[in-house]
Design an enzyme around this catalytic site. Sequence first.
Site, PDB file in Angstrom:
ATOM      1  N   GLU B  50     -33.975 -39.257  34.783  1.00  0.00           N
ATOM      2  CA  GLU B  50     -34.113 -40.705  34.605  1.00  0.00           C
ATOM      3  C   GLU B  50     -33.841 -41.491  35.883  1.00  0.00           C
ATOM      4  OE1 GLU B  50     -32.628 -38.671  32.501  1.00  0.00           O
ATOM      5  OE2 GLU B  50     -33.333 -39.064  30.470  1.00  0.00           O
ATOM      6  N   PHE B 112     -24.243 -39.174  17.830  1.00  0.00           N
ATOM      7  CA  PHE B 112     -24.861 -38.290  18.817  1.00  0.00           C
ATOM      8  C   PHE B 112     -25.691 -39.109  19.806  1.00  0.00           C
ATOM      9  CE2 PHE B 112     -28.567 -35.629  20.061  1.00  0.00           C
ATOM     10  CZ  PHE B 112     -27.873 -34.784  20.905  1.00  0.00           C
ATOM     11  N   GLN B 113     -25.471 -38.878  21.075  1.00  0.00           N
ATOM     12  CA  GLN B 113     -26.147 -39.589  22.172  1.00  0.00           C
ATOM     13  C   GLN B 113     -25.963 -41.109  22.091  1.00  0.00           C
ATOM     14  OE1 GLN B 113     -30.216 -38.008  22.615  1.00  0.00           O
ATOM     15  NE2 GLN B 113     -29.400 -36.513  24.075  1.00  0.00           N
ATOM     16  N   LYS B 162     -32.866 -47.374  17.221  1.00  0.00           N
ATOM     17  CA  LYS B 162     -33.998 -46.590  16.720  1.00  0.00           C
ATOM     18  C   LYS B 162     -34.618 -47.178  15.447  1.00  0.00           C
ATOM     19  CE  LYS B 162     -35.458 -41.858  15.826  1.00  0.00           C
ATOM     20  NZ  LYS B 162     -35.068 -40.443  15.723  1.00  0.00           N
ATOM     21  N   MET B 484     -25.079 -39.045  58.971  1.00  0.00           N
ATOM     22  CA  MET B 484     -24.379 -40.320  59.167  1.00  0.00           C
ATOM     23  C   MET B 484     -22.877 -40.150  58.948  1.00  0.00           C
ATOM     24  SD  MET B 484     -24.772 -43.355  60.176  1.00  0.00           S
ATOM     25  CE  MET B 484     -26.334 -44.212  59.964  1.00  0.00           C
TER      26      MET B 484
END
Lengths: 109, 578
Positions: B50, B112-113, B162, B484
Site C-alpha cells: 500500500e 479483525f483488521q 463495509k 547521506m
Amino acid sequence: MIERQLTLIMENKPGALARVVGLFHQRGYNIDSLHVDPVEDFVPYKFIEDELNIKFSKGEVSRLIIKTTVGDALMRQILRQINKLIEVIAISDNESTYLKGILRDENLL
Amino acid sequence: MKLAGNDMLIQSLINEGVEYIFGYPGGAALHIYDSIFQQKEMQHILVRHEQGATHAADGYARATGKPGVVMVTSGPGATNAITGIATAFMDSIPMIVISGQVQSHLIGTDAFQETDMIGISRPIVKHSFTVDHQSNIAQIVKEAFHIATSGRQGPVVIDIPKDITSPDNLFDFEYPKEVNIRSYNPPLDPDPLQIERVVEAILNANQPVIYAGGGTISSNASEELKELNSYINVPVTNTLMGLGVYPATDEKFLGMLGMHGTFQANMAMHNADLILAIGARFDDRITNTPEKFAPNAQIVHFDVDHSSVSKIIEADIAVFGQVKNSLTAINSLIKKRSAEIDSTKIQKWHAQIAEWKNSHGLNHDLYKDTSDDKPILPQAVVQHIYQASKGDAFVTSDVGQHQMFAAQYYHFDEPRKWINSGGLGTMGFGLPSAMGVKLAYPNEEVVCITGEGSIQMCIQELSTCSQYKLPIKIFNINNLSLGMVKQWQDMNYDGRHSSISYEDSLPDFKSLVESYGHVGIKITKNSELKNGIEKAFSIKDKLVFVDIFVDPNEHVYPMLVAPNGSLKDMWLSKGNKT
C-alpha cells in the site's frame, strides 16, 4: 507567557473536537483547560453569520473555550493553525478574531 | 438513479474524472472492488504494497496536478498507506485515500483488521471523513476532492465501513454539481493594497532575490513567475520542491538554495535587501538558523496558507491568495509602472552574483572526464542522465545523496518534471512515484534516480511495473552504503560509520530485475558510463535498471554549517568551509 482564553465556534461533527485537541499536541502547545458545549443562543455570534453570510441552526455548532499559556508569536500561530481546520468557523482570543475566508491580522496589515 | 453504496462510491470517482485508482484489495474493501470490476471508465493499478499505492498516486498528482486516488482495505492496508499520506501532506499534494473499514456495528470491538484510520491519519491529512450512511457518499466524495485540490492542497482520507458499501441496499444517487463548505473558504485573490506595497518594494530594491517554492508549482504559476521576471530581471532561486518552476537554464537562475543549495543561491539570499518568497515556507533546510537568516532583507511572502506566513521568518509584507492570482496582480501593476524600473540599479548585484558563481559554483562538466583511473562520481552520473535524456525527462528520486545530486545537476526547465519527497524525505518514494508519472504520461521519458538503500524500500513495485508494462528508466547510484548518513557520520561523528553498510548482502540488482522480466545493466567504470546510460534510453519498451557503482566516499557539497550557522556558512568541500 500569559494565560489566554480562546473561543472557537465550530461545526458540531464527529471527530471535530479531536482535531482541535490533537492539533495542540501535534504542534507542541499545551491546553490548561477545555470546555465544550453546543451553542443554544446565537445572538452573540450574529456578527459571524452576517460576515460569512450563513445561518446557524440549533444543534449545528459547538463552542469551545480553551485556556492556554503562551507568548504572543505562538498565540498567533495557534490561532492560524486552528483556523485552518476545516470544521472551525471562527476563532477569537479576545484581541483578534479570525473568520473562515476572511483574513484579518493587524500585525501584517 | 438508485445505487448501492459500493457503486455510488465508484460512480462518484468516475464523476470526478478519475483515470487511475492505485490500490490493494482486502476484506473490508471487497464490495468496492466488486464495483471496480464492473466498470470500464477507470483503471485499477494493483500495487504490491500500500505504500507503493500512495506514492504512485502522489507521483501521478505531482506530474499532472490532478488528485491521485488510493484504495486500501482496513487495518494493515490502511496503516501501510500512512507513510505515503504523510509524504503527500508534507509536500501539499492533492490525494484522495479511500480506506475500507470493518462493519459499523463492529467498530470499537477490536474486530479483525480493525484500526482507527481516522485517528491514526489525523495529524497527516488535510481533512478526513467517516461515511456514516450511503446517502452521504456522493456529498463526501465531492467535498473530499474540493478540499484536496483547493487552497493549500493535501491528502484527504475517506474511511468507509463495509456495510455502507454493501450491494444489497439501494439508495437515491445524484452527484452534486458544486460544493460549498461554509467553514472552508481558502483565499483566492490578493489584497490590492498589499500588491501596491510589493511593487513599491521591488522598485526600491538594490539586491532583490526571488525565492520560489513548491506552492508556485501547485498554483500552476510558472508562466506568471517568468512573466514577472521578464519585467524585473532579478536573480531567482528555487527550493527543492520548486525546481523547474523557473527554467534552470535561464541565466538569472541561481540553482537550488538551502542545505545543499549552490554557493551563489545561499550567498544571494544572505545578502539580499528584498526577498520575494513565493509559495515557499522557510523550511529549516532553507533558513539554517532563523535568527541569522538574511539579516538585511525585507521579506515579502506570497502564500495561500495563512499559517505558513510569519511562522518561522517574520514577513514584512504578506500577500494571501492563490500564488497565480497574486502574481497576475503584481504583473499587471508592474507593467503599468514599467517606466519606473531602473535596470542599472541592480547591475552591481548581478555582478556580485556572477563573481560568487565563478568562485564556488557547481562544476557541470564532470561528465566529460571519462578516464578509468578514478571511480565514477555520482555527480557525473546525473550529468550523463541529463545529457542522454536531453534535459526533457520526468525525474523522480528517492532520498539521500543521490537526491541532492539530481537536484543540483539535472537542470529542470519546466515545472512538475522533478518529483521527489522534499518535506518528509521518504525513502522508497522514487520507483512507485515513477509508476504514477509513467501511467499519466506513457509517451514521455520517466527516470527514477535512486540509491541502493532507497530502492530496496519499495523494490516490490518492480513486479507492478512488469504487470502494467511500465518502461521506466531506473538509475541506481550504488555507493554500497547509506551515503547521506555516512556523510553526516564523517562530518559530525569522527567517521564512526554506525549501521550504514549492508556488508556483502546487497542483491545483484541486474539478476534481480531480470527475474522480473526487466533489463539490467551494470556499470563499474567511467568509460562504460556514457554508453551504458545511452543504451538504457535506447530501450523503449522495457524497464531498464542501471546499477552504477560510484565512489563510496563522495560527499554532497555545498552543505550548510549547522547548528548555529547562517546561509553564508557553508562547507564547500571536505575540510573546506567559507
